[in-house]
Design an enzyme around this catalytic site. Structure first.
Site, mmCIF file in Angstrom:
data_model
loop_
_atom_site.group_PDB
_atom_site.id
_atom_site.type_symbol
_atom_site.label_atom_id
_atom_site.label_comp_id
_atom_site.label_asym_id
_atom_site.label_seq_id
_atom_site.Cartn_x
_atom_site.Cartn_y
_atom_site.Cartn_z
ATOM 1 N N CYS A 136 2.183 -2.334 0.727
ATOM 2 C CA CYS A 136 3.360 -1.494 0.946
ATOM 3 C C CYS A 136 3.800 -1.554 2.403
ATOM 4 O O CYS A 136 3.204 -0.897 3.267
ATOM 5 C CB CYS A 136 3.063 -0.060 0.531
ATOM 6 S SG CYS A 136 4.445 1.068 0.839
ATOM 7 N N CYS A 139 4.969 1.765 3.886
ATOM 8 C CA CYS A 139 3.879 2.672 4.245
ATOM 9 C C CYS A 139 3.172 2.200 5.514
ATOM 10 O O CYS A 139 2.832 3.000 6.379
ATOM 11 C CB CYS A 139 2.822 2.750 3.128
ATOM 12 S SG CYS A 139 3.487 2.760 1.468
ATOM 13 N N ASP A 140 2.913 0.922 5.621
ATOM 14 C CA ASP A 140 1.993 0.435 6.655
ATOM 15 C C ASP A 140 2.617 -0.443 7.729
ATOM 16 O O ASP A 140 1.949 -0.786 8.708
ATOM 17 C CB ASP A 140 0.839 -0.341 5.987
ATOM 18 C CG ASP A 140 0.050 0.551 5.036
ATOM 19 O OD1 ASP A 140 -0.054 1.752 5.320
ATOM 20 O OD2 ASP A 140 -0.442 0.057 4.012
#
Ligand code: NDP
Length: 311
Positions: A136, A139-140
């Site tokens: 992701c 997200c990261d």
């Protein structure tokens, strides 16, 4: 297990399911939540969440899901462990089977079974998950400032992730197993034209390399020549698609060609009155904790309205 007919049964305990539980329990509907195969959902394998509003310092995934659960319990949500093996949505009340003779009867059903990112299946990928390997970018990606990252996949998700990562990383390399991308032309072109993005075509991942603590590189294999090449890198984003957990609803609900449950526009309603779907099992576009939570809220409100209409 019980013969009582419930007002609301919720399947799934990610952000969607637990938000639905918070709203349904506060509406005094006494929801019963089935934990599912991976209690807490995909966030249980996420380390720092920095984009969920209300947590300016960030919070780790398991802690956040613990808090969601606590909040649902506070208003009287009950939980039952295990996974649903079968549902019968053709009868009323609906019948939910947890295996064996464990049956639940309910007037409404909220499906929040989520989706799982697909993984390559390499042991090194598993070993470095959360330590350089991610599925992701939203997200990261932030953790990869000025770094050198690889994105695996040739669909729209891979293109989108690669493009997004150029905001942080100094170099992004897209690895695809064929010559042609599966992605739409417009997305592929955007990637091909970006000076920060390099392409490795006709290549598959042979191994993700690391020092025991974090990712340090990647070994690719050319599918035409068999040649192996090693490249230094800081991160590997696997973007080969997602699999929504909708199998047990096949042939009972309308499901699209990728396995996502279809809901009507601006609502969580499925094609069966009284059955609602929320979170990643019905959303391939956003796939964020906050959007899943929002759609869980919608499902609980839709269920409440439906219950009023049949009283
Ligand atoms: P897709 O199934 O479209 O693409 C998956 C990609 O990963 C393919 O290129 C596939 O290769 C590759 N792949 C699959 N398994 C492996 C493997 N084991 N090893 C190496 N490569 C592998 O999934 P997406 O998540 O990209 O997209 C799903 C749907 O969501 C699509 O309809 C897409 O259009 C849509 N979407 C739309 C977006 C947008 O419009 N903004 C953004 C993201 C998704 P191969 O091509 O060889 O099969």
């Amino acid at each position: 297990m019980e013969n009582e007919t419930r007002d609301v049964v919720i399947i799934g305990t990610g952000p969607a399911g637990l938000t639905a539980a918070i709203y349904a329990s506060r509406a005094n509907l006494k929801p019963l939540v089935v934990d599912g195969e991976q209690p807490g959902g995909q966030l249980m394998i996420t380390t720092d969440i920095e984009n969920y509003p209300g947590f300016p310092e960030g919070i780790n995934g398991p802690e956040m899901m613990g808090r969601f659960r606590e909040q649902a319990e506070r208003f009287g949500t009950e939980f039952v462990g295990g996974s649903v093996t079968e549902v019968d949505l053709s009868r009323s009340p609906f019948c939910i089977n947890l295996g064996g003779d464990c049956e639940l009867l309910t007037k409404t059903l909220i499906i929040a079974t989520g989706a799982n990112a697909k993984w390559l299946g390499l042991p090194s990928e598993e070993k470095y998950r959360g330590r350089g390997v991610s599925a992701c970018a939203t997200c990261d990606g932030f953790f990869f400032k000025d770094s050198n990252v690889f994105v695996i996949g040739g669909g729209d998700t891979a293109m989108e992730e690669a493009f997004f990562l150029t905001r942080f990383a100094s170099k992004v390399t897209v690895v695809h197993r064929r010559e042609e991308f599966r992605a739409s032309r417009i997305m592929s072109l955007r990637v091909e034209k970006n000076p920060k993005i390099a392409l490795e075509l006709n290549q598959v991942v042979d191994e993700i390399l690391g020092d025991g603590q974090k990712v340090t590189g990647i070994r690719l294999k050319n599918v035409k020549t068999g040649e192996l090449t090693e490249h230094a890198c800081d991160g590997v984003f696997i973007a080969i698609g997602h699999a929504p957990n909708s199998k047990i609803f096949e042939r009972q609900l309308n499901i699209d060609e990728y396995g996502y449950i279809e809901t009507s526009k601006n609502s969580s309603e499925t094609n069966v009155p009284g059955v609602f779907a929320c979170g990643d099992v019905q959303d391939y576009t956003y796939r964020q904790a906050i959007t899943a939570a929002g759609s869980g809220c919608m499902a609980a409100l839709d269920a409440e309205k439906y219950l009023e209409s049949i009283r």
